[in-house]
Design a protein around this motif. Structure first.
Motif, PDB file in Angstrom:
ATOM      1  N   ALA A  45     -95.851  -2.756  26.510  1.00 47.62           N
ATOM      2  CA  ALA A  45     -96.474  -1.639  25.545  1.00 47.62           C
ATOM      3  C   ALA A  45     -95.745  -0.585  25.146  1.00 47.62           C
ATOM      4  N   VAL A  46     -94.935  -0.006  26.042  1.00 48.39           N
ATOM      5  CA  VAL A  46     -94.171   1.144  25.934  1.00 48.39           C
ATOM      6  C   VAL A  46     -92.549   0.830  25.388  1.00 48.39           C
ATOM      7  N   SER A  47     -92.146  -0.454  25.496  1.00 49.51           N
ATOM      8  CA  SER A  47     -90.755  -0.653  25.178  1.00 49.51           C
ATOM      9  C   SER A  47     -90.886  -1.716  23.972  1.00 49.51           C
ATOM     10  N   GLN A  48     -91.971  -2.500  23.357  1.00 48.71           N
ATOM     11  CA  GLN A  48     -91.741  -3.440  22.536  1.00 48.71           C
ATOM     12  C   GLN A  48     -91.095  -3.197  21.400  1.00 48.71           C
ATOM     13  N   PRO A  49     -90.375  -4.141  20.916  1.00 49.04           N
ATOM     14  CA  PRO A  49     -90.406  -5.536  21.359  1.00 49.04           C
ATOM     15  C   PRO A  49     -89.211  -5.772  22.513  1.00 49.04           C
ATOM     16  N   VAL A  50     -89.384  -6.569  23.318  1.00 52.92           N
ATOM     17  CA  VAL A  50     -88.412  -6.529  24.536  1.00 52.92           C
ATOM     18  C   VAL A  50     -88.109  -8.157  24.810  1.00 52.92           C
ATOM     19  N   THR A  51     -87.008  -8.160  25.608  1.00 56.53           N
ATOM     20  CA  THR A  51     -86.564  -9.854  25.822  1.00 56.53           C
ATOM     21  C   THR A  51     -87.080 -10.169  27.153  1.00 56.53           C
ATOM     22  N   LEU A  52     -87.010 -11.290  27.481  1.00 51.46           N
ATOM     23  CA  LEU A  52     -87.319 -11.808  28.868  1.00 51.46           C
ATOM     24  C   LEU A  52     -86.412 -11.130  29.769  1.00 51.46           C
ATOM     25  N   SER A  53     -85.245 -11.141  29.627  1.00 57.25           N
ATOM     26  CA  SER A  53     -84.406 -10.675  30.556  1.00 57.25           C
ATOM     27  C   SER A  53     -84.480  -8.844  30.734  1.00 57.25           C
ATOM     28  N   GLN A  54     -85.093  -8.300  29.898  1.00 57.17           N
ATOM     29  CA  GLN A  54     -85.374  -6.959  29.903  1.00 57.17           C
ATOM     30  C   GLN A  54     -86.685  -6.741  30.867  1.00 57.17           C
ATOM     31  N   ILE A  55     -87.559  -7.757  30.458  1.00 57.03           N
ATOM     32  CA  ILE A  55     -88.838  -7.510  31.719  1.00 57.03           C
ATOM     33  C   ILE A  55     -88.441  -7.905  33.017  1.00 57.03           C
ATOM     34  N   LYS A  76    -103.583 -16.115  27.294  1.00 58.51           N
ATOM     35  CA  LYS A  76    -104.460 -15.308  27.197  1.00 58.51           C
ATOM     36  C   LYS A  76    -104.799 -14.445  26.057  1.00 58.51           C
ATOM     37  N   ASN A  77    -103.758 -14.702  25.206  1.00 64.86           N
ATOM     38  CA  ASN A  77    -103.542 -14.191  24.176  1.00 64.86           C
ATOM     39  C   ASN A  77    -103.452 -12.586  23.877  1.00 64.86           C
ATOM     40  N   LEU A  78    -102.470 -12.351  25.001  1.00 64.52           N
ATOM     41  CA  LEU A  78    -102.171 -10.550  25.236  1.00 64.52           C
ATOM     42  C   LEU A  78    -100.841 -10.550  24.756  1.00 64.52           C
ATOM     43  N   CYS A  79    -100.033 -11.385  24.561  1.00 67.75           N
ATOM     44  CA  CYS A  79     -98.627 -10.933  24.367  1.00 67.75           C
ATOM     45  C   CYS A  79     -98.278 -12.275  23.236  1.00 67.75           C
ATOM     46  N   GLU A  80     -96.928 -11.994  22.283  1.00 71.92           N
ATOM     47  CA  GLU A  80     -96.400 -13.299  21.833  1.00 71.92           C
ATOM     48  C   GLU A  80     -94.876 -13.185  21.730  1.00 71.92           C
ATOM     49  N   LYS A  81     -94.322 -14.371  21.613  1.00 69.84           N
ATOM     50  CA  LYS A  81     -92.930 -14.169  21.519  1.00 69.84           C
ATOM     51  C   LYS A  81     -92.575 -14.481  20.069  1.00 69.84           C
ATOM     52  N   PHE A  82     -91.425 -13.988  19.297  1.00 70.65           N
ATOM     53  CA  PHE A  82     -91.022 -14.378  18.048  1.00 70.65           C
ATOM     54  C   PHE A  82     -89.676 -14.434  18.054  1.00 70.65           C
ATOM     55  N   ASP A  87     -80.866 -14.139  14.533  1.00 70.49           N
ATOM     56  CA  ASP A  87     -80.339 -15.033  15.700  1.00 70.49           C
ATOM     57  C   ASP A  87     -81.593 -15.741  16.202  1.00 70.49           C
ATOM     58  N   ARG A  88     -81.836 -16.884  15.603  1.00 70.08           N
ATOM     59  CA  ARG A  88     -82.958 -17.797  16.061  1.00 70.08           C
ATOM     60  C   ARG A  88     -83.084 -18.316  17.619  1.00 70.08           C
ATOM     61  N   ARG A  89     -81.739 -17.994  17.938  1.00 71.32           N
ATOM     62  CA  ARG A  89     -81.682 -18.541  19.552  1.00 71.32           C
ATOM     63  C   ARG A  89     -82.469 -17.395  20.465  1.00 71.32           C
ATOM     64  N   LYS A  90     -82.500 -16.485  19.836  1.00 71.49           N
ATOM     65  CA  LYS A  90     -83.157 -14.998  20.733  1.00 71.49           C
ATOM     66  C   LYS A  90     -84.409 -14.779  20.096  1.00 71.49           C
ATOM     67  N   GLN A  91     -85.200 -14.832  21.402  1.00 75.66           N
ATOM     68  CA  GLN A  91     -86.752 -14.497  21.367  1.00 75.66           C
ATOM     69  C   GLN A  91     -87.234 -12.850  21.648  1.00 75.66           C
ATOM     70  N   LEU A  92     -87.922 -12.373  20.997  1.00 73.81           N
ATOM     71  CA  LEU A  92     -88.379 -11.134  21.448  1.00 73.81           C
ATOM     72  C   LEU A  92     -90.154 -11.141  21.972  1.00 73.81           C
ATOM     73  N   ILE A  93     -90.408 -10.326  22.517  1.00 75.43           N
ATOM     74  CA  ILE A  93     -91.959 -10.372  23.241  1.00 75.43           C
ATOM     75  C   ILE A  93     -92.390  -8.952  22.747  1.00 75.43           C
ATOM     76  N   ARG A  94     -93.616  -9.105  22.201  1.00 73.57           N
ATOM     77  CA  ARG A  94     -94.434  -8.025  22.128  1.00 73.57           C
ATOM     78  C   ARG A  94     -95.786  -8.231  22.088  1.00 73.57           C
ATOM     79  N   LEU A  95     -96.628  -7.333  22.045  1.00 75.77           N
ATOM     80  CA  LEU A  95     -98.108  -7.553  22.564  1.00 75.77           C
ATOM     81  C   LEU A  95     -98.879  -8.163  21.207  1.00 75.77           C
ATOM     82  N   SER A  96     -99.582  -8.879  21.561  1.00 73.72           N
ATOM     83  CA  SER A  96    -100.595  -9.582  20.334  1.00 73.72           C
ATOM     84  C   SER A  96    -101.456  -8.457  19.999  1.00 73.72           C
ATOM     85  N   GLU A  97    -102.151  -8.556  18.787  1.00 71.74           N
ATOM     86  CA  GLU A  97    -103.343  -7.559  18.582  1.00 71.74           C
ATOM     87  C   GLU A  97    -104.180  -7.464  19.629  1.00 71.74           C
TER      88      GLU A  97
END
Length: 144
Positions: A45-55, A76-82, A87-97
């Motif tokens: 919530a305070v750092s998005q978007p973030v990577t798995l390794s950052q978390i 649980k529909n609380l976050c989503e990856k995109f 760089d399509r190999r890299k995924q970021l994570i953010r909160l869902s609505e």
């Protein structure tokens, strides 16, 4: 100033920060998520978007455990990856609505507790607190 004395003040201060954080967030997380999951959501919530390794790094959780917890939070529909466009190999994570709505409500409750805690501070003291927080953020708690 004596650097050792300054460091001891810093240790005392960070301990107090943890205690106050506990007080402000006590009984705040929803019942259907674990404390680890809440901690991850709070970080996102305070750092998005973030990577798995950052978390994983920030929360001191192994990569496999972080991945497993994120999968549960996604279910649980609380976050989503995109994918990152460059760089399509890299995924970021953010909160869902739904996750953003939940965390907004949580932060509002924490905010009310914070305001209750500082309700007796004068305008001058509130300005001092704001300046102190600004200095700490820029000189001690800055990002990498």
């Amino acid at each position: 100033m004596d650097n050792e004395a300054l460091f001891h003040k810093f240790v005392t201060f960070t301990t107090a920060v943890h205690e106050v954080t506990h007080e402000l967030t006590k009984d705040i997380k929803p019942d259907d998520i674990t404390p680890v999951q809440y901690s991850i959501l709070e970080y996102i919530a305070v750092s998005q978007p973030v990577t798995l390794s950052q978390i994983s790094d920030c929360k001191h959780i192994s990569m496999p455990n972080t991945s497993r917890e994120l999968k549960k939070l996604t279910e649980k529909n609380l976050c989503e990856k995109f994918n990152v466009a460059e760089d399509r190999r890299k995924q970021l994570i953010r909160l869902s609505e739904a996750g953003q709505t939940m965390m907004d409500g949580t932060f509002q409750r924490i905010g009310r507790r914070f305001l209750e805690r500082i309700k007796d501070a004068s305008s001058e003291e509130l300005e001092d607190i704001q300046r102190a927080l600004d200095v700490l953020q820029s000189k001690v708690f800055y990002g990498e």
